[in-house]
Structure formats: structure tokens, C-alpha cells
Design a protein around this motif. Structure first.
Motif, PDB file in Angstrom:
ATOM      1  N   MET A 240      44.757 -19.606   9.823  1.00  0.00           N
ATOM      2  CA  MET A 240      44.778 -18.389  10.633  1.00  0.00           C
ATOM      3  C   MET A 240      45.830 -18.482  11.721  1.00  0.00           C
ATOM      4  N   ASN A 241      46.005 -19.668  12.280  1.00  0.00           N
ATOM      5  CA  ASN A 241      47.012 -19.842  13.322  1.00  0.00           C
ATOM      6  C   ASN A 241      48.428 -19.688  12.766  1.00  0.00           C
ATOM      7  N   ARG A 242      48.628 -20.064  11.507  1.00  0.00           N
ATOM      8  CA  ARG A 242      49.937 -19.866  10.882  1.00  0.00           C
ATOM      9  C   ARG A 242      50.319 -18.391  10.880  1.00  0.00           C
ATOM     10  N   ALA A 243      49.345 -17.546  10.593  1.00  0.00           N
ATOM     11  CA  ALA A 243      49.614 -16.119  10.501  1.00  0.00           C
ATOM     12  C   ALA A 243      49.658 -15.453  11.868  1.00  0.00           C
ATOM     13  N   ASP A 244      48.836 -15.942  12.802  1.00  0.00           N
ATOM     14  CA  ASP A 244      48.711 -15.257  14.091  1.00  0.00           C
ATOM     15  C   ASP A 244      48.351 -16.260  15.190  1.00  0.00           C
ATOM     16  N   PRO A 245      49.348 -16.888  15.820  1.00  0.00           N
ATOM     17  CA  PRO A 245      49.062 -17.848  16.893  1.00  0.00           C
ATOM     18  C   PRO A 245      48.672 -17.147  18.189  1.00  0.00           C
ATOM     19  N   ASP A 246      47.498 -16.550  18.192  1.00  0.00           N
ATOM     20  CA  ASP A 246      46.968 -15.815  19.343  1.00  0.00           C
ATOM     21  C   ASP A 246      46.024 -16.730  20.111  1.00  0.00           C
ATOM     22  N   CYS A 247      46.150 -16.780  21.435  1.00  0.00           N
ATOM     23  CA  CYS A 247      45.306 -17.677  22.223  1.00  0.00           C
ATOM     24  C   CYS A 247      43.840 -17.265  22.183  1.00  0.00           C
ATOM     25  N   GLY A 248      43.553 -16.071  21.678  1.00  0.00           N
ATOM     26  CA  GLY A 248      42.157 -15.656  21.514  1.00  0.00           C
ATOM     27  C   GLY A 248      41.495 -16.282  20.320  1.00  0.00           C
ATOM     28  N   THR A 249      42.250 -16.997  19.498  1.00  0.00           N
ATOM     29  CA  THR A 249      41.799 -17.711  18.290  1.00  0.00           C
ATOM     30  C   THR A 249      40.744 -16.913  17.523  1.00  0.00           C
ATOM     31  N   SER A 250      39.505 -17.398  17.477  1.00  0.00           N
ATOM     32  CA  SER A 250      38.483 -16.798  16.617  1.00  0.00           C
ATOM     33  C   SER A 250      38.267 -15.318  16.898  1.00  0.00           C
ATOM     34  N   PHE A 251      38.335 -14.918  18.164  1.00  0.00           N
ATOM     35  CA  PHE A 251      38.184 -13.495  18.489  1.00  0.00           C
ATOM     36  C   PHE A 251      39.246 -12.665  17.778  1.00  0.00           C
ATOM     37  N   ALA A 252      40.508 -13.062  17.926  1.00  0.00           N
ATOM     38  CA  ALA A 252      41.602 -12.300  17.332  1.00  0.00           C
ATOM     39  C   ALA A 252      41.541 -12.341  15.809  1.00  0.00           C
ATOM     40  N   TRP A 253      41.230 -13.510  15.252  1.00  0.00           N
ATOM     41  CA  TRP A 253      41.258 -13.673  13.798  1.00  0.00           C
ATOM     42  C   TRP A 253      40.097 -12.969  13.116  1.00  0.00           C
ATOM     43  N   VAL A 254      38.916 -13.048  13.711  1.00  0.00           N
ATOM     44  CA  VAL A 254      37.774 -12.344  13.125  1.00  0.00           C
ATOM     45  C   VAL A 254      37.977 -10.832  13.257  1.00  0.00           C
ATOM     46  N   THR A 255      38.594 -10.407  14.348  1.00  0.00           N
ATOM     47  CA  THR A 255      38.922  -8.987  14.498  1.00  0.00           C
ATOM     48  C   THR A 255      39.841  -8.540  13.370  1.00  0.00           C
ATOM     49  N   ARG A 256      40.857  -9.346  13.063  1.00  0.00           N
ATOM     50  CA  ARG A 256      41.785  -9.004  11.990  1.00  0.00           C
ATOM     51  C   ARG A 256      41.117  -9.074  10.617  1.00  0.00           C
ATOM     52  N   GLY A 257      40.315 -10.106  10.400  1.00  0.00           N
ATOM     53  CA  GLY A 257      39.749 -10.321   9.075  1.00  0.00           C
ATOM     54  C   GLY A 257      38.487  -9.551   8.777  1.00  0.00           C
ATOM     55  N   LEU A 258      37.628  -9.361   9.808  1.00  0.00           N
ATOM     56  CA  LEU A 258      36.311  -8.768   9.568  1.00  0.00           C
ATOM     57  C   LEU A 258      36.056  -7.514  10.394  1.00  0.00           C
ATOM     58  N   GLY A 259      36.972  -7.154  11.268  1.00  0.00           N
ATOM     59  CA  GLY A 259      36.809  -5.931  12.034  1.00  0.00           C
ATOM     60  C   GLY A 259      36.510  -6.173  13.495  1.00  0.00           C
ATOM     61  N   PRO A 260      36.673  -5.143  14.336  1.00  0.00           N
ATOM     62  CA  PRO A 260      36.557  -5.298  15.787  1.00  0.00           C
ATOM     63  C   PRO A 260      35.157  -5.635  16.287  1.00  0.00           C
ATOM     64  N   HIS A 261      34.130  -5.124  15.614  1.00  0.00           N
ATOM     65  CA  HIS A 261      32.771  -5.392  16.096  1.00  0.00           C
ATOM     66  C   HIS A 261      32.404  -6.866  15.927  1.00  0.00           C
ATOM     67  N   MET A 262      32.677  -7.423  14.743  1.00  0.00           N
ATOM     68  CA  MET A 262      32.431  -8.851  14.530  1.00  0.00           C
ATOM     69  C   MET A 262      33.350  -9.679  15.428  1.00  0.00           C
ATOM     70  N   GLY A 263      34.580  -9.205  15.619  1.00  0.00           N
ATOM     71  CA  GLY A 263      35.512  -9.926  16.484  1.00  0.00           C
ATOM     72  C   GLY A 263      35.022 -10.000  17.916  1.00  0.00           C
ATOM     73  N   TRP A 264      34.481  -8.896  18.425  1.00  0.00           N
ATOM     74  CA  TRP A 264      34.001  -8.877  19.807  1.00  0.00           C
ATOM     75  C   TRP A 264      32.842  -9.848  20.001  1.00  0.00           C
ATOM     76  N   VAL A 265      31.874  -9.801  19.079  1.00  0.00           N
ATOM     77  CA  VAL A 265      30.720 -10.698  19.206  1.00  0.00           C
ATOM     78  C   VAL A 265      31.167 -12.160  19.069  1.00  0.00           C
ATOM     79  N   THR A 266      32.156 -12.426  18.221  1.00  0.00           N
ATOM     80  CA  THR A 266      32.668 -13.784  18.075  1.00  0.00           C
ATOM     81  C   THR A 266      33.332 -14.246  19.368  1.00  0.00           C
TER      82      THR A 266
END
Length: 513
Positions: A73-99
């Protein structure tokens, strides 16, 4: 403010190298502190006993699988939000927010046990045992440690990295010396507490039941937790796309070697009774017997420096997660401010330190055993956000699977297995720790109005995050209007160096209101 994309948040790019990523990852896990705070609890799990090293070996497997998910995931998107940003991209904003909430909540909760250990071992360093047993004195010193480490996190990432290198080097050297001396003494002298040395301690099949294994793994997950901090500073790292991810995998490999060797030596010398009856200060008790005075202070210093270092490196990812959430439009804009002088997220950092201090005071009133109940509770949150990061990786890389067998395995199968393993641990641990856990000897504090304390803190914290998210739907409508499940990495994300890493077309566009 600049944008939310990687490299646009105002953090200091290229400030630290690959070695510092590994150091921050291992230091955040805090090997000495983790062993001091957790090993006795693992041994005390009914059915585990001296098979604790086997539990640590098995716990390593899902950590390694999820580490690969972080790397990809970091290869595709080195965002300091890590799991928040990646789950938002992969599973949607609601799951991303809770993560994202789970990361912040877990980090704040663990600060209680970190500060507790730092406070206790500060007094033990000076031989002040009465103060180490006094709640208000330990709490006061713990608050001072939180304040000092928050200040270091504010004034710059380079100072953070330099501090961690020195502290971690001394810590690992002391743990290695402890393991060597303990095993030599068991082999050549008569140690009354020593149960002897047995390779069966490394055999997972020697554990009495599957349920005992799962309950032990929940604690094992906590003991490994923290290696992802080296990825949370990706936007401040050299080779941001690849370096932090590789460091995450290397960190888990280093940790399993440290944990298995030191836990094996500790129980070979102390035995089951010593570890379970001194679960909040295992290494200080064993250090006195193994090294003798005054060399036993070395182990106390190692645990103290480990807890203080982890306090620092726990604030780092928490502040960067809230920074990223603010820049994505999922939290108030004030959390997204970066100091032009220090190039660090000052508002987020100070807020996390202050909230951690308040939580530390509160949990001392709620729990009779800050360490035991916090460790168990955090295990639920770690399993949640690590697991969903693995699942997000599976969804995000779905268009690359057909490219090669390797892509299918490392970006699909491995993260999915990590998600499944952590889901199983979460469910079984809830059954044991959440239903009559105190009565059966799993928990350390009486239930609060019928709710077991680890469940109240851990799963209750996740539910609270879901409820809080409902109140953010309207003010942060732009963030929550992102379309879930449609964004995906392209095959170029797996090239070296990664290029054109994400599909940025209608799939990423906002849903029309």
C-alpha cells in the motif's frame, strides 16, 4: 494549507533514511517494555504457560502478512495517514474513518501503560521501591514523561530519529546480554527457579488448546504492535514509496528474533511462577537475580528507555494520522496545521499528548491493573486496523493479480490471510475476554456494570468511533461522498520505481450530490 496527497502536507521530505525507518519501527514496538509489560500475562493465560515463545512465533505470522500489505500500500500511496488513507482508498471513507479512529484510540490507550511502566521504572532505577508502589507518585512521573516526549515530537523528526537510534542500541544490547547470562547460569549453575530448558516451548502444538493459543495471540499482537510507526513517517523519508515498506517487513523479522530469544531465556531462568506473579515488572525482578547489583540497573534502564522511547514513537503516528485525516477533510482543519519552523504537525502532536495524559488519569480510576487490562483492550483495536489494512490491500491491488503469480500472492493472498487470521483472533478473544473473563481469570478488574473492562475499552472504543463518525457525516460531507471500492492501483505501482500508482478517474471522483 496544501493538499492531502503524499508530499503535500508540509512535512520535511527526505529528512530520514531507511535505517531510521527500521529504528523507529522497532523502537516504537519497544522490545524491553513490551516484554516487561506483556510476557508475564502471556504465560498466565490458562493453557499457555511456558509455551509463551511458541505463542510469540505464531503471533509473528499475521504480523508479517500485514507488514507486506503495508509495504504494498505504501508503494502506491506513501501517505502519513497509512491505514486511514489506504482503507479509505480500498474500502471506502466510512471504513477508512473508523480505521483512523482505531489507530488514534489505540495509541492514546497504550500511553497509559507506557507512562505507567516509565513511572515505575524511574523509581526502581533509584531503588525507591515504596514510591514505585505508590499510585499518585507513579502517575505524576508518567505524566512528566508524556510531556517531555510530546515536546521532542514537536521540535523535529531528525531529533526523534537520533534519540531513537541511541536508545534502541542500548536497549537491544542489554536484552542480548541478559539472555546470554541467563542461559549460561541455567546451564552451569543451580538456579532454584529454573524449570530447565526445553525445545517444546517453541512448539505451538504443545499448547493445551486452540482457544488458549488464540487468547495468547491477542497479547502477542500487542507485543509486536508498533512496527508500522516506521511507515507513518513515510512522507519525511527518503525513497518514500519503497523504503518505509521494506523497513516494516525487516522490523517484524528483527522483533521475532528478539522476542523468542529473550522470552525463552527469561522463563528458562525464572520459571512460570516468577513470571506470572511479577507480571508488571518481570525484567526488573529477573534482572536483579541474573545480573546482581549494581548491574541489574542495566535492565531497569533498558525498560525505562524502551518505555520512554515508545511514548515518543507512539505520539508520532497518532499525530500524523490525525494530520492526514484533517487534510483529507475528515477532521477539523486545525489538526492539519504544520509548523513552518519545525515542519511537524504541532496541533495534532500537542493534542495527542494532552489527550493521552487525560486518559492516563482516567484509566487509573477505572482499572485495578492498568497494564493487564490496557494490553488486552488494545489487542482488539490492533487486530481491527491491521486486519482491515490487509483487506484494503487485497481490494486496492485487484487489477494487478493477473500480472504475475508473485503479484497475486504478495498483494492478494498474503494480505487476505493476515485479515482472516486477525478476524479469527478478534472473535475468539471477545468470547473469552468478554464473557465471564474476570471470573475465569482472563481479566484483572471486575466488570463495569456487567461489561468486562478489556471489552469496554477495546471494543467499546471501536463502537464509540462508529457513533462519533455519524456526527461527522454532515460537516465532512465532501470526504464521506467518496465512492467506495472503485479505486484501484495500476500494474505500474509494482514497478521500480513505482509510477502512475493509482487510477484517478471517475472511480476516485466524488459522488454527485
Amino acid at each position: 494549507m496544501e493538499g492531502h496527497a503524499a508530499g503535500q502536507k508540509g512535512l520535511k521530505s527526505g529528512a530520514i533514511g531507511y535505517a531510521s525507518n527500521v529504528v523507529i519501527g522497532v523502537a516504537s514496538t519497544a522490545p524491553a517494555y513490551s516484554l516487561a509489560a506483556t510476557l508475564g500475562f502471556i504465560v498466565a493465560v490458562p493453557g499457555v504457560g511456558l509455551a509463551a515463545p511458541a505463542v510469540l512465533l505464531v503471533s509473528f505470522v499475521p504480523m508479517l502478512l500485514i507488514a507486506f500489505a503495508y509495504a504494498y500500500m505504501n508503494r502506491a500511496d506513501p501517505d502519513c495517514g497509512t491505514s486511514f488513507a489506504w482503507v479509505t482508498r480500498g474500502l471506502g471513507p466510512h471504513m477508512g474513518w473508523v480505521t483512523g479512529w482505531a489507530i488514534i484510540a489505540a495509541d492514546i490507550i497504550v500511553m497509559a501503560s507506557l507512562a505507567q511502566v516509565a513511572g515505575i521504572y524511574t523509581f526502581l532505577l533509584f531503588g525507591w521501591h515504596s514510591a514505585a508502589s505508590t499510585t499518585w507518585a507513579v502517575t505524576l512521573v508518567g505524566l512528566v514523561w508524556i510531556a517531555v516526549m510530546t515536546w521532542i515530537c514537536v521540535i523535529g523528526i531528525e531529533l526523534n530519529a537520533a534519540t531513537q537510534r541511541w536508545l534502541l542500541t542500548a536497549e537491544i544490547a542489554t536484552l542480548a546480554l541478559f539472555a546470554i547470562v541467563a542461559l549460561i547460569k541455567v546451564a552451569v549453575t543451580n538456579v532454584p527457579t529454573a524449570p530447565g530448558i526445553s525445545l517444546s516451548w517453541l512448539n505451538p502444538f504443545a499448547i493445551s488448546s486452540w482457544r488458549a493459543m488464540v487468547d495468547g495471540i491477542l497479547l502477542g499482537i500487542f507485543i509486536y504492535w508498533g512496527w508500522d510507526s516506521g511507515v507513518a513517517v513515510n512522507e519525511e523519508s527518503e525513497n518514500a514509496h519503497t523504503g518505509p515498506g521494506k523497513a516494516a517487513v525487516v522490523s517484524t523479522l528483527l522483533l521475532v528474533m528478539i522476542y523468542v530469544v529473550v522470552s525463552f531465556a527469561a522463563q528458562a531462568y525464572g520459571g512460570e511462577h516468577t513470571l506470572t506473579h511479577n507480571s508488571d515488572d518481570v525484567l526488573s525482578v529477573l534482572g536483579h537475580d541474573v545480573f546482581g547489583s549494581p548491574l541489574d540497573k542495566l535492565l531497569i534502564i533498558a525498560v525505562l528507555s524502551s518505555a520512554s522511547a515508545s511514548t515518543q514513537t507512539t505520539i508520532l503516528p497518532t499525530a500524523r494520522t490525525s494530520l492526514s485525516m484533517a487534510r483529507w477533510g475528515a477532521l477539523p482543519r486545525s489538526f492539519g496545521r504544520v509548523s513552518p519552523r519545525y515542519m511537524t504537525p504541532t496541533i495534532s502532536t500537542i493534542a495527542m499528548g494532552a489527550i493521552s495524559a487525560v486518559w492516563y488519569l482516567a484509566v487509573n480510576e477505572l482499572s485495578n491493573n492498568v497494564l493487564g487490562d490496557s494490553v488486552t483492550a488494545i489487542g482488539f483495536m490492533i487486530a481491527w486496523y491491521y486486519g482491515f489494512t490487509g483487506l484494503a490491500c487485497v481490494f486496492y491491488y485487484r487489477r494487478t493479480w493477473a500480472g504475475s503469480l508473485r503479484n497475486f500472492f504478495v498483494a492478494g493472498v498474503m494480505p487476505m490471510l493476515g485479515f482472516i487470521a486477525l478476524t479469527v483472533v478478534f472473535v475468539y478473544a471477545y468470547i473469552d475476554y468478554g464473557t465471564k473473563g474476570y471470573a475465569q481469570g482472563y481479566n484483572y478488574t471486575k466488570p463495569f456494570h456487567g461489561i468486562e473492562i478489556p471489552v469496554l475499552i477495546g471494543i467499546g472504543g471501536l463502537i464509540a468511533g462508529g457513533v462519533l463518525m455519524l456526527f461527522t457525516l454532515r460537516p465532512y460531507r465532501s470526504f464521506f461522498s467518496r465512492r467506495p471500492y472503485f479505486e484501484a492501483a495500476t500494474a505500474t505501482a509494482l514497478q521500480d520505481p513505482p509510477v502512475q500508482t493509482a487510477v484517478v478517474t471517475e472511480e476516485e471522483a466524488l459522488v454527485p450530490e
